[in-house]
Enzyme design. Sequence first.
Site, PDB file in Angstrom:
ATOM      1  CB  THR A 197      -0.964   0.020   1.203  1.00 30.02           C
ATOM      2  OG1 THR A 197      -1.760   1.196   1.154  1.00 30.02           O
ATOM      3  CG2 THR A 197      -0.201  -0.009   2.523  1.00 30.02           C
ATOM      4  NE  ARG A 198       0.264   5.743  -4.678  1.00 28.79           N
ATOM      5  CZ  ARG A 198      -0.858   5.727  -5.398  1.00 28.79           C
ATOM      6  NH1 ARG A 198      -1.355   4.588  -5.839  1.00 28.79           N
ATOM      7  NH2 ARG A 198      -1.488   6.846  -5.653  1.00 28.79           N
ATOM      8  CG  HIS A 202      -9.678   4.510   4.813  1.00 26.79           C
ATOM      9  ND1 HIS A 202      -9.527   5.361   5.890  1.00 26.79           N
ATOM     10  CD2 HIS A 202      -9.152   5.163   3.744  1.00 26.79           C
ATOM     11  CE1 HIS A 202      -8.972   6.489   5.490  1.00 26.79           C
ATOM     12  NE2 HIS A 202      -8.723   6.395   4.197  1.00 26.79           N
ATOM     13  CG  HIS A 205      -7.456  -0.303   2.350  1.00 26.05           C
ATOM     14  ND1 HIS A 205      -7.775   0.980   2.728  1.00 26.05           N
ATOM     15  CD2 HIS A 205      -7.297  -0.258   1.002  1.00 26.05           C
ATOM     16  CE1 HIS A 205      -7.781   1.761   1.670  1.00 26.05           C
ATOM     17  NE2 HIS A 205      -7.509   1.037   0.600  1.00 26.05           N
ATOM     18  NE  ARG A 291     -11.879  -1.570 -10.096  1.00 26.56           N
ATOM     19  CZ  ARG A 291     -11.747  -0.338 -10.544  1.00 26.56           C
ATOM     20  NH1 ARG A 291     -10.882   0.481  -9.957  1.00 26.56           N
ATOM     21  NH2 ARG A 291     -12.454   0.095 -11.563  1.00 26.56           N
ATOM     22  CG  MET A 332     -12.549  -5.682  -0.443  1.00 31.37           C
ATOM     23  SD  MET A 332     -13.384  -7.278  -0.551  1.00 31.37           S
ATOM     24  CE  MET A 332     -14.095  -7.386   1.096  1.00 31.37           C
ATOM     25  CB  VAL A 436      13.187  36.710  -5.015  1.00 25.65           C
ATOM     26  CG1 VAL A 436      13.985  35.416  -5.142  1.00 25.65           C
ATOM     27  CG2 VAL A 436      12.004  36.499  -4.077  1.00 25.65           C
TER      28      VAL A 436
END
Length: 574
Positions: A197-198, A202, A205, A291, A332, A436
């Site tokens: 996972t990245r 929840h 998962h 998926r 899911m 700047v």
Amino acid sequence: MTDLIPPHGGVLKDLRLTTEQAEAAKTAAVDYPSWDLTERQLCDLELLANGGFSPLAGFLGQADYERVLAEMRLTDGTLWPMPITLDVSEALAETVSVGDRVALRDPEGVILAILTVSDQWRPDFEAEAQAVFGTTDRGHPGVAYLHERSHPVYLGGRIEALDLPGHYDFTHLRLTPADLRARFARNGWRRVVAFQTRNPMHRAHVELTFQAARQAEANLLVHPVVGMTKPGDVDHYSRVRCYEHVLQKYPEQTTALSLLPLAMRMGGPREALWHAIIRRNYGCTHFIVGRDHAGPGKDSQGEEIYGPYDAQEMVTRYADELGIEMVPFRMMVYVQERAGYAPIDEVDEASETVMNISGTEFRRRMREGLEIPDWFGYPEVVAELRKTFPPRARQGVTLFFTGLSGSGKSTIANAVMVKLMERGGRPVTLLDGDVVRKHLSSELGFSRAHRDLNIQRIGFVAAEITRNGGVAICAPIAPYTATRADVREMVEAANGGFIEIHVATPLAECERRDRKGLYAKARAGQIKGFTGIDDPYEAPVDPELRIDTTDSTPEEAAQQVLLKLEHLGFIDLS
């Protein structure tokens, strides 16, 4: 350097020298040419050194690289889908030849490894993109990285690692492949399923991983990426705190959490195959492929780059030689009538109500401080993310004005600054182009490289202001699209807003004003490379706001900016 054969995962390369060898190598390396590794290269080096990229013993040479692109194999026939290459500058390439040794250093100059150069060549980035990512569209982050951030020359060769890159965060969770294999053996975990996972995890998962572990009759390893991920992803510090909360939802002694210092390429099917090989090296026996695994989403035309189950099909195709078994999973979803989650292909849409919150909708709710339903996210995880992503009214934001000299950028920027300071509530800093130049970039000229560097410096400062909840108002000319995009990326990576404001006053009107006489000097040839005269201005294609000051006062223009800030939720004018 050794080849280890622990209980899980087969042969494991370890490219690290002994302490005595490393000290001797450091002494010898004083006279070697040096290369400061980029963020991606640091991740690659760590996984080369600790065996995560076994069987690789260094950065790919040209023959291996070309066969990986064409066939996803090394020259000896070993399955390997992702080119692991060391891209370097022209300047360094000119100083080294095949057989030379190069000291590879971290950004602070600490030597981490020695590369013995076996190959040097100039890659075709377009061909690499097509082979690896299946597209040359720069809406793909991997393609954009190749063209916009990679250096022009590749060096290949064996690595001798003196040390791993240093980490001060979550050190108890940064286990090497050998560490993790030893832990599995100690705990008697003979079957281990890894979850990649990245993103924050929840309820969907967690339910997915529960089912995967039951299906595989295995223990679970939550193995998130904490190297480079997709631009715009949640930072790994926030994510790891979320993972630690989620770990409490699993039965005790069944689940482990470890961090993977991988630089993702978002390569979809090829990346899924690569992830499976890496997890095999870490000692896992099973790997969840879900998926659109490692998919980057849509291209610049709004089309999905990969199909939802292309990655599963790719891993299935090579199952016999992978050495790790795939656990395929469908999306899911929460089913209202069941009061629980189910795979989407097992739901009867005619009689059951599917409830789902997309990633985009979740981010919108977080940004606007709206409720996140308990069926979607754990309260502890949502609370953790709210610390990182407060509502927009409390976020930092960068207002980036761009336009020709004399267009009115500085005047509007000053008016907006005064209006915001008048309101109070958060610090406001003006980074005017001329100011700047005087204080931050006084040594720079006006070549394209120096102009880009000046804008990047402005972007760095703006990102830090934004990261700390302030308002950064930038008003340079910033004539180049790519450089403005770099600034946007820096600011958005700092979890803040970025509003590009094109002050689109026509060139003729800017010349008519010409308070400093610059246009006249440029027309007379006294100033070379002047934007709008003999150097191009690349107008923004889709800025958040476009203002033409020909027929508007500074007060009216400033009001347009304030209304845009209100519309986007960064301030409340009521």
